[in-house]
Design an enzyme around this catalytic site. Sequence first.
Site, short mmCIF file in Angstrom:
data_model
loop_
_atom_site.label_atom_id
_atom_site.label_comp_id
_atom_site.label_asym_id
_atom_site.label_seq_id
_atom_site.Cartn_x
_atom_site.Cartn_y
_atom_site.Cartn_z
N GLY A 297 -17.88 73.96 62.75
CA GLY A 297 -17.31 72.72 63.29
C GLY A 297 -16.76 71.82 62.20
CG ASP A 298 -19.28 70.33 59.24
OD1 ASP A 298 -19.28 69.53 60.21
OD2 ASP A 298 -20.31 70.63 58.61
CB ALA A 299 -14.57 75.09 58.78
N GLY A 302 -12.04 69.89 59.10
CA GLY A 302 -11.29 69.87 57.85
C GLY A 302 -9.87 70.36 58.02
#
Length: 346
Positions: A297-299, A302
């Site tokens: 999810g962070d990727a 980003g």
Amino acid sequence: MTKEYQLLCLGNPLLGAKIPTYSDQPLLDKYGLKSNDAILAEENHMPIYEEITKLNPRYVAGGAAQNACRGAQYVLPPNSTVYVGCVGKDAYASQLVQACSVKGGVRTEYRIEEAVPTGKCAVIITGHDRSMVTDLGAANHYKLEHLKSEKLWALVENASIFYVGGYHLTVCVPAILALAEHAAATNKVFSMNLSAPFLCQFFKDPMDQVIPYLDYLIGNESEALAYSESHHWGITDIIEIAKKLANLPKINASRPRQVVITQGTEPTIVASAESTVQAYPVRQINSAEIVDTNGAGDAFAGGFLGGLVRGEDLPTCVDMGQWLASLSIKEFGPAFPDQKQVYTKA
């Protein structure tokens, strides 16, 4: 010449200790953990950090917003991103600088809290699930005064896009609101991630202070459901929740809010305050290629933010997020391939 440091991210920098391929339940059961969850450590969880050192953990740079910032920098030219948070004065902080700044290319502007150790996160992986237990440590000591310092505020004034990890709602809401108010006053882009269901449940008041400023709100289906439940909406349909979030009051009316909800392997939902809803199928990946879904999810965030900085349209921003997430889950991370990959549209 491309403007430098267009993206500024605020969050909780952590050093992650990951226990991969832990095949049974004893550690989870011992500390009352769910197999796929994220919580803040309480007193009864503290022994886990010492215990996992005996299980040959792998240490990685962490903190959701820091991961997203590293991801955005991965798809952008050098000197495009700044990350702000608080760390201790210790070896863990040095490891974060090495991973985030030296290797990841992100400009880090940490506040140093000498009396408190750098924050840490225990990550227990079972199959494709991950359970995260976070001791914020120094990350919990971020101060508005640091953001308002002459050096930092110059970076704020220079930036065009702001991104806040929802986890920072537990730390320094005044700093979040300072960024939000600046963005609204200068017509800059302000974005945040819901980050975890418990934030929607137990930190809903500060979250609701921030949402009126948001141009982009990113989250997953579990977080969207938790937000709906905590606000007694009586809605469980993800599309309807996204639409309602998009149409909550907004301070800067010059652009409609976009709500982006990821759903694992199901299509990503994007709802606009203009009442339009789009569903974007994810990129297909052979399950045999999946190494670690932690930080996917962070990727996604980003890649999505990188698209915004590049001035891409919304479908391309979503696709960039899905592309970067598809790279990340093939790595032990959150991480991205050492041999830099170049984005191409699906």
